[in-house]
Scaffold this active site. Structure first.
Site, PDB file in Angstrom:
ATOM      1  N   SER A 118      36.975  73.229  43.690  1.00 56.48           N
ATOM      2  CA  SER A 118      36.528  74.571  44.044  1.00 56.48           C
ATOM      3  C   SER A 118      35.693  75.211  42.954  1.00 56.48           C
ATOM      4  CB  SER A 118      37.733  75.460  44.339  1.00 56.48           C
ATOM      5  OG  SER A 118      38.551  75.567  43.191  1.00 56.48           O
ATOM      6  N   CYS A 119      35.883  74.774  41.729  1.00 55.29           N
ATOM      7  CA  CYS A 119      35.136  75.376  40.622  1.00 55.29           C
ATOM      8  C   CYS A 119      35.074  74.399  39.472  1.00 55.29           C
ATOM      9  CB  CYS A 119      35.797  76.675  40.162  1.00 55.29           C
ATOM     10  SG  CYS A 119      34.979  77.422  38.739  1.00 55.29           S
ATOM     11  N   GLY A 120      33.947  73.738  39.306  1.00 54.43           N
ATOM     12  CA  GLY A 120      33.846  72.720  38.271  1.00 54.43           C
ATOM     13  C   GLY A 120      33.918  73.276  36.877  1.00 54.43           C
TER      14      GLY A 120
END
Length: 279
Positions: A118-120
């Site tokens: 979802s959020c690198g």
């Protein structure tokens, strides 16, 4: 990949039992094997939640986008291993073996690369991991694309997706030429993974031509997505959602044309409008 789930659906003032197709999300542990002096070292780099399939492309894109390798020639092999586990009996471990340790940034490898789909960026150990190692800008004036090509690209991307029409819960990234022809497409539950898969695929097939291409993504555009595209020298990036402030700043710094909020009759150009034909 997708799976059927029984759900209770409310529609038209009625509840009814139906089957729904849901995108599969499974962890993938990415490990790297390389030679340090005379000894072989095996290091876990990342655990990311992904849609199984095209895992080798994901690893190629990840290693290149992080600049752990400068070229795919530095990768000797990529292979899945371990037991087939879970409900779907999938191998969730993959090992990339490097053949040229002289080109490996050991200090970068020893960093904590833990990410999630979802959020690198937020999964990394610190903001120091966001160093910009690109020293050259993209072409400031090429390619040039028309407003029609911009508006049509998200629809073409969606039409090319095999999973979205089934589940509605998966992202995609596509490589297009300046005439709007779709060259390559990859899907994943994670926006970052979809882009890694696309870049890994295009690198493997030698498909990149920055003077005549752009990339369209199905979601919003953040810093790390722009950074990944920057590594390919592609100078136009399109998203159906909003960009973040850091994405705009990064695109502006490297002459990338960043376009967001693409709809059937409108879009916003946030940086470098020289590459858009104003008719």
């Amino acid at each position: 990949m997708n799976s059927k789930y029984k759900v209770l659906k409310y529609s038209s003032n009625n509840f009814k039992d139906v089957e729904d197709l849901v995108s599969i999300e499974e962890p993938l542990e990415i490990s790297l094997k390389y030679k340090e002096k005379e000894n072989w070292v095996e290091q876990t780099l990342s655990i990311t939640m992904r849609t199984p399939g095209n895992d080798e492309d994901l690893v190629r894109g990840f290693l290149f986008n992080e600049q752990i390798v400068k070229s795919l020639n530095d990768i000797d092999s990529i292979e899945s291993y371990g037991d087939k586990v879970g409900q779907y009996k999938i191998q969730n471990k993959i090992l990339a073996t490097l053949n040229n340790s002289e080109n490996v940034n050991i200090s970068k490898i020893k960093r904590d690369f833990l990410t999630n789909s979802s959020c690198g960026v937020c999964g990394k150990s610190s903001l120091d991991a966001l160093e910009i190692i690109k020293t050259t800008k993209t072409n400031a004036s090429e390619p040039k694309i028309s407003k029609d090509v911009i508006i049509q690209s998200p629809d073409i991307l969606r039409e090319g997706q095999s999973e979205f029409s089934k589940t509605g819960g998966i992202h995609a990234s596509g490589l297009f030429n300046s005439d709007g022809k779709l060259i390559a497409l990859r899907e994943d539950v994670g926006r970052h993974n979809a882009l890694d898969k696309l870049i890994g695929c295009a690198l493997e097939k030698n498909q990149f031509d920055p003077k005549d291409q752009f990339i369209t993504c199905s979601g919003r555009l953040n810093f790390e997505l722009v950074q990944k595209v920057l590594m390919t020298d592609i100078g136009i990036m399109i998203g159906v959602g909003a960009p973040t402030s850091l994405a705009i700043d990064l695109a502006n710094k490297f002459d990338i044309t960043l376009i967001g909020f693409v709809k059937r009759d409108s879009f916003n150009i946030y940086t470098n409008n020289k590459k858009v034909k104003v008719e």
